[in-house]
Design an enzyme around this catalytic site. Structure first.
Site, PDB file in Angstrom:
ATOM      1  N   THR A 101       0.804  -1.214   0.166  1.00  0.00           N
ATOM      2  CA  THR A 101      -0.154   0.071  -0.171  1.00  0.00           C
ATOM      3  C   THR A 101       0.797   1.061  -0.022  1.00  0.00           C
ATOM      4  O   THR A 101       0.436   2.112  -0.791  1.00  0.00           O
ATOM      5  CB  THR A 101      -1.035  -0.037   1.277  1.00  0.00           C
ATOM      6  OG1 THR A 101      -1.810  -1.337   1.117  1.00  0.00           O
ATOM      7  CG2 THR A 101      -1.690   1.245   1.076  1.00  0.00           C
ATOM      8  N   ASN A 122       5.234  -0.797   3.999  1.00  0.00           N
ATOM      9  CA  ASN A 122       4.532  -0.147   4.991  1.00  0.00           C
ATOM     10  C   ASN A 122       5.159  -0.119   6.192  1.00  0.00           C
ATOM     11  O   ASN A 122       4.940   0.946   7.044  1.00  0.00           O
ATOM     12  CB  ASN A 122       3.330  -1.073   5.198  1.00  0.00           C
ATOM     13  CG  ASN A 122       2.360  -1.212   4.215  1.00  0.00           C
ATOM     14  OD1 ASN A 122       2.456  -0.380   3.345  1.00  0.00           O
ATOM     15  ND2 ASN A 122       1.435  -2.207   3.932  1.00  0.00           N
ATOM     16  N   ASP A 372      -2.955   0.869  -5.905  1.00  0.00           N
ATOM     17  CA  ASP A 372      -1.874   0.804  -5.223  1.00  0.00           C
ATOM     18  C   ASP A 372      -1.209  -0.624  -5.609  1.00  0.00           C
ATOM     19  O   ASP A 372       0.121  -0.699  -5.415  1.00  0.00           O
ATOM     20  CB  ASP A 372      -1.882   1.299  -3.823  1.00  0.00           C
ATOM     21  CG  ASP A 372      -2.686   0.257  -2.959  1.00  0.00           C
ATOM     22  OD1 ASP A 372      -3.700  -0.425  -3.550  1.00  0.00           O
ATOM     23  OD2 ASP A 372      -2.837   0.282  -1.756  1.00  0.00           O
ATOM     24  N   HIS A 373      -1.995  -1.473  -5.684  1.00  0.00           N
ATOM     25  CA  HIS A 373      -1.391  -3.059  -5.863  1.00  0.00           C
ATOM     26  C   HIS A 373      -2.457  -3.775  -6.220  1.00  0.00           C
ATOM     27  O   HIS A 373      -3.771  -3.376  -6.187  1.00  0.00           O
ATOM     28  CB  HIS A 373      -0.671  -3.556  -4.795  1.00  0.00           C
ATOM     29  CG  HIS A 373      -1.579  -3.529  -3.477  1.00  0.00           C
ATOM     30  ND1 HIS A 373      -2.517  -4.553  -3.240  1.00  0.00           N
ATOM     31  CD2 HIS A 373      -1.515  -2.723  -2.574  1.00  0.00           C
ATOM     32  CE1 HIS A 373      -3.236  -4.035  -2.094  1.00  0.00           C
ATOM     33  NE2 HIS A 373      -2.533  -3.233  -1.772  1.00  0.00           N
ATOM     34  N   HIS A 508      -0.455  -9.799  -0.863  1.00  0.00           N
ATOM     35  CA  HIS A 508       0.103  -9.112  -1.984  1.00  0.00           C
ATOM     36  C   HIS A 508       1.591  -8.870  -1.737  1.00  0.00           C
ATOM     37  O   HIS A 508       1.829  -9.028  -0.610  1.00  0.00           O
ATOM     38  CB  HIS A 508      -0.658  -7.914  -2.455  1.00  0.00           C
ATOM     39  CG  HIS A 508      -0.950  -6.783  -1.414  1.00  0.00           C
ATOM     40  ND1 HIS A 508       0.142  -5.896  -0.885  1.00  0.00           N
ATOM     41  CD2 HIS A 508      -1.906  -6.988  -0.428  1.00  0.00           C
ATOM     42  CE1 HIS A 508      -0.636  -5.268  -0.220  1.00  0.00           C
ATOM     43  NE2 HIS A 508      -1.614  -5.860   0.317  1.00  0.00           N
TER      44      HIS A 508
END
Length: 568
Positions: A101, A122, A372-373, A508
């Protein structure tokens, strides 16, 4: 078709060119540098009118394939409107190797990769081995809310500027840049250094800013908070939006756990019998948090007069919708819950666009939507399709590595710490024993590569010398690695496997297409030519493209290209 990638050995000078070229390494050569077509009469007038408002929307954890798979079920005014009236890039990627993220949100408006912008995850480890959260800053607190030590309160860890910062610089700070998200990192990293971020508070369900941005909320925020819109869901349920037949191709319901019930309807409640932190937490794994985020965005447009700037300057509104990420983590992108959640988001985006049309006029608004992914399927679903997918428990993997190095070099504790995919070695201990660092790195890499479901390992020596970037996978990991902050080994699991000790859900974070491929939709009647674009594109291309349209300087570390194929 994208130009084929041909691996070759790189010198350091070649690596510098490759990294600075960014997306050009994989972007198609045909047409990318072609001279612009002659403009028809009157085009200069249209080009002169800059957008009154740029809306940048990030749907957290949305794979591109979900947009394509479910597009026929979207309503007319939301995602379908973007697909039909805007430029739709079907081959867009978050082009770095650690797809999480914080990194993905940073890419959107900085146009930069982690090796430059410094947001390498993160969370990461500092030089003393302490955990650092991407947007933590103990100098600041949330306004009117409890603030824990690692809560996100400022962009201090962001080492570069963003499009919003450049816009405010160019307009003498007359442009307003405001962002809102269900996650602090989603708002803060879109806002850049000089914008203003608001985030959902888990304990109260309010949206709040921090003392980095201001000492007190403006009156419109206080009015929004006083209305307690987050409490309207109590004792209500999230039910499927579409008819039962619409979900026929979804995966069967996953096995239920205590924390993750697996069937509709999902009721919003708390054990206390009234709205509290438990209840507000339930809102996050549902469409409710996204509806609240868009409600707050509408209040911000009105309260700050976004898009109606008295100076005539363009404003930016950044909106990060966090719920889809939580749903996909819990149930997988193949699930009915994920499928329905995207439909719910679509309808609420349509309502938001209707609001903008009435308030500003959509002809004056430029909209960008991305993610974002992406997401991996749950291992259980992948296994049902005969794919060898696994959750890789980090603890035995790292314990085995430390033991192997102790046996090989006669010294225990050569692995200092790990936050996979990064492993930090104890170079002080290595140097003290007179060992060559590269020898220990290589031995560690060989051991890890011999373990099940480990596809590749890149060492610090390889990454510093640039030899990792001789393949696409290696280049993505090179971009994700920061010399001062990252680990000494970068470990890549095999496709559809991931690091985690849980027994349900998915995640992810890898360089594979299912994690990197994201939607990229750009709509703006005066500036964007509608149509489907199959050309290879990266999220880092957004900032240079918007800078071109707004006629401002691109962010300093931006490495993307202007998406000329989408411009009028």
């Amino acid at each position: 078709m994208p130009t084929a990638f041909r691996p070759r050995r790189l010198t350091m000078s070649t690596l510098s060119i490759l990294l600075l070229a960014g997306a050009a390494s994989f972007a198609p050569l045909a047409g990318a540098a072609a001279p612009a077509a002659a403009k028809p009469a009157g085009a200069a007038t249209a080009a002169a009118a800059k957008p009154k408002l740029v809306v940048v929307m990030v749907i957290d954890g949305l794979p591109s394939e979900q947009v394509q798979r479910y597009r026929d079920q979207f309503g007319p005014g939301g995602l379908r409107r973007l697909l039909e009236q805007g430029a739709s890039f079907s081959n867009a990627h978050q082009a770095h190797g650690v797809t999480v993220t914080a990194i993905g949100h940073t890419a959107v408006l900085s146009g930069a990769y982690p090796y430059r912008h410094g947001i390498i995850g993160n969370n990461w480890l500092d030089a003393d081995g302490n955990s650092v959260y991407c947007t933590e800053d103990k100098r600041f607190t949330y306004i009117g809310e409890e603030t824990d030590a690692h809560d996100g309160t400022s962009p201090a860890n962001l080492r570069v500027d963003t499009l919003g910062d450049q816009l405010r610089y160019a307009t003498g700070n007359r442009s307003k840049v405001l962002t809102v998200s269900g996650k602090d990192r989603g708002a803060i990293l879109l806002a850049g250094k000089t914008g203003t971020a608001y985030m959902f508070m888990d304990k109260t369900g309010d949206f709040a800013s921090s003392t980095y941005y201001m000492q007190q909320h403006p009156a419109w925020v206080e009015r929004f908070q006083a209305g307690k819109p987050q409490d309207r869901y109590y004792a209500k349920s999230w039910k499927p939006l579409l008819a039962e037949a619409a979900y026929a191709d979804d995966a069967p319901y996953p096995e239920a756990t205590t924390k993750s019930p697996n069937r509709f309807p999902f009721t919003f409640y708390s054990e206390s019998g009234k709205p509290d932190a438990d209840y507000y937490g339930r809102l996050k794994t549902s469409p409710a948090v996204d509806e609240l985020t868009l409600d707050f965005a509408q209040a911000a447009v009105e309260g700050e007069q976004l898009g109606s700037n008295p100076s005539g300057a363009t404003d930016i509104l950044g909106i990060s919708l966090s719920g889809h990420d939580y749903v996909n983590h819990a149930y997988g992108p193949e699930s009915r819950m994920s499928h329905d959640h995207l439909q719910q988001i679509d309808r609420r985006i349509a309502t938001f666009f209707d609001f903008l049309d009435r308030r500003i006029g959509m002809d004056n608004v430029l909209v960008v939507l991305t993610a974002d992914h992406g997401f991996s399927n749950t291992p259980e679903f992948s296994q049902s399709r005969h794919i060898d997918a696994q959750r890789i428990d980090p603890k035995p993997l790292l314990e085995g590595l430390d033991k192997a190095l102790a046996t090989r070099f006669g010294a225990a504790g050569l692995v200092r710490k790990s936050m996979l995919p990064e492993v930090y070695l104890d170079y002080a201990a290595i140097d003290k024993r007179g060992l060559a660092r590269a020898d220990v790195e290589n031995a560690a890499a060989r051991h890890l590569l011999a373990q099940p479901h480990i596809a590749q390992v890149f060492t610090r020596t390889q990454l510093e010398q640039g030899v990792a970037a001789t393949s696409r996978l290696g280049l993505l990991m090179q971009r994700a690695w920061n010399r001062q902050m990252s680990g000494d080994l970068m470990v890549v699991p095999s496709a559809y496997s991931f690091f985690g000790s849980g027994t349900s859900g998915t995640t992810h974070g890898t360089p594979y297409n299912y994690d990197s491929s994201v939607p990229l939709l750009i709509m703006g009647k005066r500036w964007i030519r509608p149509g489907d674009v199959g050309q290879y594109t990266e999220v880092v291309d957004i900032a240079p493209t918007l800078a071109h349209i707004l006629r401002v300087r691109a962010p300093a570390a931006a490495e993307g290209r202007v998406l000329v194929e989408a411009l009028r």
